[in-house]
Design a protein around this motif. Structure first.
Motif, PDB file in Angstrom:
ATOM      1  N   THR A 249       0.893  -1.292   0.027  1.00 12.53           N
ATOM      2  CA  THR A 249      -0.241   0.047  -0.156  1.00 12.53           C
ATOM      3  C   THR A 249       0.803   1.030  -0.085  1.00 12.53           C
ATOM      4  O   THR A 249       1.074   2.602  -1.458  1.00 12.53           O
ATOM      5  N   ALA A 250       2.255   1.264   1.535  1.00 17.70           N
ATOM      6  CA  ALA A 250       2.633   2.361   1.232  1.00 17.70           C
ATOM      7  C   ALA A 250       3.502   2.369   0.170  1.00 17.70           C
ATOM      8  O   ALA A 250       3.988   3.533  -0.654  1.00 17.70           O
ATOM      9  N   LEU A 251       4.431   1.320  -0.508  1.00 20.69           N
ATOM     10  CA  LEU A 251       5.568   1.521  -1.930  1.00 20.69           C
ATOM     11  C   LEU A 251       5.087   2.276  -2.958  1.00 20.69           C
ATOM     12  O   LEU A 251       5.047   3.435  -3.414  1.00 20.69           O
ATOM     13  N   PRO A 252       3.773   1.922  -3.499  1.00 18.00           N
ATOM     14  CA  PRO A 252       3.475   2.332  -4.802  1.00 18.00           C
ATOM     15  C   PRO A 252       3.020   4.254  -4.689  1.00 18.00           C
ATOM     16  O   PRO A 252       3.000   4.284  -5.154  1.00 18.00           O
ATOM     17  N   GLU A 253       2.395   4.126  -3.305  1.00 21.93           N
ATOM     18  CA  GLU A 253       1.925   5.883  -3.140  1.00 21.93           C
ATOM     19  C   GLU A 253       3.132   6.624  -3.306  1.00 21.93           C
ATOM     20  O   GLU A 253       3.593   7.588  -3.950  1.00 21.93           O
ATOM     21  N   VAL A 254       4.551   5.991  -2.640  1.00 20.77           N
ATOM     22  CA  VAL A 254       5.533   6.866  -2.212  1.00 20.77           C
ATOM     23  C   VAL A 254       6.283   6.565  -3.597  1.00 20.77           C
ATOM     24  O   VAL A 254       6.421   8.230  -4.420  1.00 20.77           O
ATOM     25  N   LEU A 255       6.237   6.003  -4.350  1.00 22.92           N
ATOM     26  CA  LEU A 255       7.001   5.779  -5.674  1.00 22.92           C
ATOM     27  C   LEU A 255       5.961   6.763  -6.777  1.00 22.92           C
ATOM     28  O   LEU A 255       6.695   6.458  -8.092  1.00 22.92           O
ATOM     29  N   ARG A 256       5.397   6.929  -6.233  1.00 24.90           N
ATOM     30  CA  ARG A 256       3.924   7.522  -7.238  1.00 24.90           C
ATOM     31  C   ARG A 256       3.476   6.553  -8.640  1.00 24.90           C
ATOM     32  O   ARG A 256       3.926   7.464  -9.771  1.00 24.90           O
ATOM     33  N   LEU A 257       3.215   5.823  -8.386  1.00 24.52           N
ATOM     34  CA  LEU A 257       3.411   4.414  -9.846  1.00 24.52           C
ATOM     35  C   LEU A 257       1.346   4.882 -10.666  1.00 24.52           C
ATOM     36  O   LEU A 257       0.998   4.961  -9.947  1.00 24.52           O
ATOM     37  N   ALA A 258       2.047   5.181 -11.699  1.00 28.12           N
ATOM     38  CA  ALA A 258       0.247   5.341 -12.403  1.00 28.12           C
ATOM     39  C   ALA A 258      -0.014   4.074 -11.993  1.00 28.12           C
ATOM     40  O   ALA A 258       0.157   2.401 -12.194  1.00 28.12           O
ATOM     41  N   PRO A 259      -1.692   3.993 -12.177  1.00 27.51           N
ATOM     42  CA  PRO A 259      -2.131   3.175 -11.659  1.00 27.51           C
ATOM     43  C   PRO A 259      -1.876   1.950 -13.000  1.00 27.51           C
ATOM     44  O   PRO A 259      -2.309   0.553 -12.164  1.00 27.51           O
TER      45      PRO A 259
END
Lengths: 251, 316, 292, 241
Positions: free
Chosen positions: B275-285
């Motif tokens: 949950t945290a990692l992809p948010e932090v990496l600001r990945l496109a969905p």
């Protein structure tokens, strides 16, 4: 009144009548063997008695109570334990837990008390653990209490399943081919266990092809053929029964 | 030792808002937002694991229960004007009741068919959310859901308005779910669940009613999912149909299977990581899903028990 | 238009849909029967096949018959690659692992398609899809007739293949007992490979047949997989002809429900029906059988 | 007798094999001479079935050699082992339950493309009349004993030089046990070498030329069937006294 009474039990599968009107009465404290050719309906009879298959006709009474087509867990809680032909354990539970699970359902039903782990439940659990250790010792698996049941050898799993069936101190024990694929030396141990249980007053019904086991330990032998009871009597009389020789022993 | 470590961790987690304020003052709001999400997803994933990991039924219907809870809470709060706690309880009960009702027929299906049936249920729920415009407003979403106010009518009330407030509320909910999860999955109840999962016919011979325990886990899990849904919409103030699509199932599968099926620690680690990692990496969905899918594929194929077993293997 | 003509048209529409589902479901049932594998990425085979067809027909300007053969050829190769990379690794594993791995494959393929091809639907109209046959107020596109005729030929051929050929018999044997297959010398890996290639090819054939009638978009596979699965489950797990029959049932129901009840809920209706069927007969409409 | 050893048809030496992290065979040696019946006995988990599966190429041999007719066959795929002349009847039910008895036999000839298959199948029906009466019935409807006979008949269609049989008497009633052992002896008399694994050790050793006792994946005792039956150690530990 017999402990287990089966009246006119019938079970059809597609195209075959596996059990065809069998009557059977097992008295309290008896050690009875059920024999018969492959496909004569022995295991089907076990499955109908223990609720794994719904009978098409007939009645099953345990301690005088009608348990015809009751669900397996209900039959088990009334005091009927069974083992399966194929070794059957809970592979991801430890050997000890395998035994514990067989006792706990007989003790407590309410969800909340289980969730809160009442003091009574903790005491019962401690007693259960003690009993489980004694049974593991009886079948020679004390050293394996914490081993995952899936890691045990075939024979060890078979012994574990046997011990698990004894855990709730059942009144009636149904054993389905306990000796199949088991090494002869281990079979001797198993025979001793069964005789010891019988000595303690337990009632045992055994399905088995190994005649050394059947003839040595049974008090009474019931013979099925094509889903019907064709003979019944002491091991000696069964040995000499012409119909049984014809249907089962050969030569 | 272990106790001390857990205590220290708990202290860090509880004091996170202050730590964040001290360490990354300029990103404070964003980091706290991610932490709220993480706590809610961890709670949701734990409830999912009750079914998937402990009674071994591969349900794919969890988004439906989350959605039922979320919409119930949103409607109770906006249309009926219920207070937060009322809406929360109503949402959890609604999801639980739906689960109990559909569970009885669904559990007549076994294994694969159960998975397909539950996936169908999730699809039906999402179609309904999109099309039952009179109630859900469809793609227009339910908006202006009030912020949570703790307390009973007439008594003192505590309005949750700040991000730290939301964080502590989510954390409290997660703590409650962790306790419930532990209570259910250890000792006698856990053993009965695991017996059903490992060998159903034998469980019957042990006096366990497999259907009862499956339904129990399924219904409790759905109740929790409904409650999490209520917290979720009260935090975001808005509920849209996209929140309950198959993508949520994939998220949960990733967290549970990559974290460690049937393991409290594994699921929590999985929730933090995914949950945290992809948010932090600001990945496109879309890219996130490609990476998730690939990771899921690799981990499931290489190590079926997830991160948990990888960690154990690495520790050896 | 008269109500009768309208009903007939909806029925035909349902048959076309059913033919599409059936070609996808037959492949799923084959994989399930022969390899005991649940392939959640099967709808993506159809999606990729459709894009391969679009590429050949619309972008490269190939004639319809050639583009229609190209797509299945590409997907057969894709099926073989998929078997070698993913399937071989997960075949001996539990069905949970298989389901999650193929679901992951489906997610990766769908989202890669979104990234590469965009979300804008593609249209691939052909001469046959534009030309309408009219018989007394009742109208049908020639492409739909082509779909129905082609589907019948394909299902007849599939049935002959499984019943008569040596490989087909080996497939049936594998669906009954894998170990016994090894014991009599069936090359289990090779038969699995043939099954995968065949299933992927079937999905692509379906795609080339119906793409002129419907739009192509990246996430079309998920719902298609689900409906095909519904058909496989309702048709009696892994029994190919049952899955085909159930597919037509779903197609017709969907067309009628979409037209007479609610278009928005047509996808949901197919599932409600599947669940109802399973509650009535948990073993599927045609009984659970051993083998394909 | 060196000359006899040289004539060994199937020869294992120092074979190590197992599954994943578990080593089941830890150095097993065995020589089966042409025309013999050899029986392997031992406690549960000793590695008997694994030994057969390793020879057949279903389990990886990690060390040691497996020679058949003088050639190394270790880790060859099952299909190749079959083609070289080793047949295998695994433990438990191993046929195609939804196919008729006749189709099952046709599957037994899957690797053959010659014209004599039909004749061979008819010959098997003459030899096993109980199969002939059921030739159109699905194999799954046969009794356990009939299925065991069918499985041996399936293996015979490739005319193997060595037939490996895993617990042929498992779960069978006494009459069928007799029939199965008689059949194995008859197959052997016709020139097929037989290697079997049995828990019904007394009966099996009685019809065997030689026996091997496995213990924890290693050779424990070896000798003629008679020798093993008379050996007090073997009697006590493996034959149940």
């Amino acid at each position: 009144m017999a402990l287990l009474e089966v009246h006119g039990l019938v079970k059809h599968f597609i195209g075959v009548t596996a059990v065809d009107g069998v009557d059977l009465a097992v008295e309290r404290g008896e050690l009875v063997s059920l024999i018969g050719p492959n496909g004569s309906g022995k295991t089907t009879l076990f499955n109908c008695v223990t609720g794994y298959l719904a009978a098409d006709a007939g009645r099953v009474l345990f301690r005088g109570r009608d348990v015809t087509n009751a669900a397996p867990h209900r039959v088990a809680r009334l005091g009927v334990a069974r083992t399966f032909q194929q070794v059957s354990v809970f592979p991801r539970l430890s050997a000890l837990e395998n035994l514990l699970v067989f006792l706990q359902q007989h003790q407590e039903e309410r969800l909340l008390s289980r969730l809160l782990r009442t003091r009574r439940l903790r005491r019962l659990e401690a007693e259960a653990v003690e009993r489980a250790h004694r049974l593991l010792e009886l079948v020679g698996l004390s050293g394996k209490a914490d081993a995952g049941a899936g890691t045990l050898s075939y024979g060890q799993r078979k012994l574990l399943a046997f011990a698990a069936a004894l855990m709730p101190d059942p009144e009636l024990l149904l054993l389905d081919e306990p000796a199949a694929a088991v090494n002869p030396t281990m079979i001797n141990q198993m025979k001793e266990h069964i005789l010891r249980l019988h000595g303690q007053g337990k009632t045992v019904v055994l399905v088995e092809h190994n005649m050394d086991v059947v003839m040595d330990i049974s008090q009474r032998v019931v013979v099925l053929d094509h889903g019907q009871k064709i003979a019944e009597g002491s091991p000696q009389t069964i040995r000499r029964d012409a119909r049984v020789i014809e249907a089962y022993f050969g030569r | 030792m272990r106790r001390a470590a857990i205590g220290a961790l708990a202290a860090v987690v509880v004091s996170a808002p202050w730590l964040v304020a001290a360490l990354v003052p300029r990103q404070q709001r964003y980091v706290l937002h991610v932490l709220v999400f993480t706590a809610l997803f961890a709670a949701l994933a734990l409830s999912y694991d009750l079914v998937v990991g402990h009674v071994g039924s591969l349900s794919l219907a969890h988004p439906a229960f989350f959605g039922v809870g979320a919409y119930t809470a949103a409607l109770l709060a906006t249309r009926a004007g219920w207070p937060f706690l009322g809406a929360l309880i109503g949402a959890a009960l609604a999801a639980g009741v739906v689960a109990a009702l559909v569970g009885v027929p669904l559990f007549r299906l076994t294994e694969h068919a159960f998975a397909v049936g539950t996936l169908g249920l999730a699809l039906v729920a999402s179609v309904v959310a999109n099309n039952w415009v009179e109630v859900t407003r469809g793609p227009l979403c339910i908006t202006e859901i009030p912020k949570p106010v703790l307390g009973v009518p007439g008594g003192p009330a505590l309005a949750i308005t700040t991000l730290p407030g939301h964080y502590w509320l989510a954390l409290a909910a997660l703590a409650a779910v962790v306790l419930l999860y532990r209570g259910l999955t250890t000792f006698r109840l856990g053993r009965a669940f695991h017996a059903v999962r490992d060998n159903e016919p034998l469980a019957g011979a042990a006096g366990i009613d497999p259907l009862k325990y499956r339904l129990l886990a399924f219904t409790i899990a759905a109740t929790v999912a409904g409650g999490v849904g209520a917290l979720y919409v009260h935090y975001l103030s808005v509920m849209c149909p996209e929140e309950m699509t198959v993508a949520l199932t994939v998220n949960l599968l990733v967290i549970v299977f990559l974290g460690g099926v049937g393991s409290l620690r594994g699921v929590l680690v999985g929730a933090v990581l995914f949950t945290a990692l992809p948010e932090v990496l600001r990945l496109a969905p879309t890219w996130r899903l490609v990476i998730y899918g690939t990771l899921l594929l690799l981990v499931v194929v290489r190590s079926p028990e997830g991160l948990e077993s990888l960690l154990r293997r690495a520790a050896r | 238009m008269t109500p009768i003509a309208d009903l007939l048209e909806q029925l035909l529409h349902g048959l076309t849909l059913g033919a599409m589902y059936a070609m996808v479901a037959a492949g799923l049932a084959l994989m399930l029967g022969v390899a005991r594998l649940i392939n959640f990425a099967h709808g993506e085979f159809f999606m990729l096949g459709a894009y391969a067809f679009w590429l050949g027909y619309s972008e490269l300007g190939l004639p319809y018959p050639i583009a229609a053969l190209l797509a299945p050829a590409v997907m057969v190769i894709f099926g073989i690659v998929y078997q070698h990379t993913v399937i071989r690794a997960i075949l001996p594993r539990s069905w949970h692992v298989q389901l999650i791995a193929t679901l992951a494959t489906s997610i990766v393929l769908t989202n890669l398609a979104i990234i590469v091809l965009g979300t804008q639907p593609k249209e691939v109209p052909t001469t046959l899809s534009a030309r309408i046959l009219e018989v007394g107020g009742f109208r049908i596109a020639w492409q739909r007739l082509l779909v129905l005729v082609a589907a019948l030929v394909i299902f007849w051929g599939l049935d002959r293949f499984v019943a008569r050929t040596r490989t087909g018999r080996a497939m049936r044997a594998m669906s009954q007992n894998r170990e016994a297959c090894a014991v009599v010398g069936v090359d289990v890996q090779r038969v699995t490979l043939v099954t995968f290639a065949l299933s992927a090819g079937l999905a692509a054939v379906a795609a080339t047949l119906v793409s002129p009638l419907f739009n192509i978009f990246p996430d079309m596979g998920t719902v298609l997989t689900l409906k095909a699965f519904a058909a496989v489950v309702a048709g009696g797990f892994g029994y190919v002809n049952g899955a085909i029959a159930a597919s037509f049932l779903i197609g017709i129901t969907e067309a009628l429900a979409g037209s007479y009840i609610s278009y928005a809920y047509k996808d949901a209706i197919a599932f409600v029906i599947m669940i109802a069927v399973l509650l009535w007969r948990p073993q599927g409409l045609f009984g659970r059988r051993i083998g394909i | 007798m060196a000359a006899d050893d040289a004539a060994a048809l199937l020869e294992l030496s120092g074979v190590v094999a197992g599954y994943a992290e578990v080593e089941v065979l830890r150095g097993v040696s065995l020589a089966v001479r042409a025309g013999e019946i050899v029986c392997i006995i031992g406690s549960n988990g000793a590695g008997k079935s694994t030994l057969l599966r390793t020879v057949f190429g279903m389990v990886q041999a990690r060390a040691g050699t497996i020679r058949f007719g003088g050639e190394d066959i270790a880790n060859r795929p099952p299909t190749e082992v079959l083609k070289r002349g080793i047949g295998y009847v695994p433990q438990g039910r191993c046929n195609f339950p939804a196919m008729s008895v006749e189709e099952n036999l046709e599957m037994g000839a899957y690797l053959r493309r010659d014209a004599r298959v039909r004749g061979d199948i008819e010959a098997l029906f003459v030899r096993f009349p109980m199969l002939a009466t059921k030739r159109r019935d699905p194999a799954g409807t046969l009794s356990g004993g009939q299925q065991q006979i069918l499985e041996m008949a399936i293996a015979l269609l490739l005319h193997p030089r060595v037939l490996m049989v895993d617990e042929p008497s498992l779960g069978l009633d006494p009459r069928m046990v007799e029939l199965v052992f008689d059949t194995l002896v008859a197959i052997n008399r016709e020139g097929t070498t037989v290697l079997m694994v049995e828990q019904n050790a007394k009966k099996a050793l009685a019809v065997s030329d030689r026996g091997l006792v496995l213990e924890l994946g290693r050779n424990r005792f070896e000798g003629t069937g008679r020798e093993l039956l008379d050996n007090p150690d073997v009697r006590h530990h493996y034959l149940g006294g």
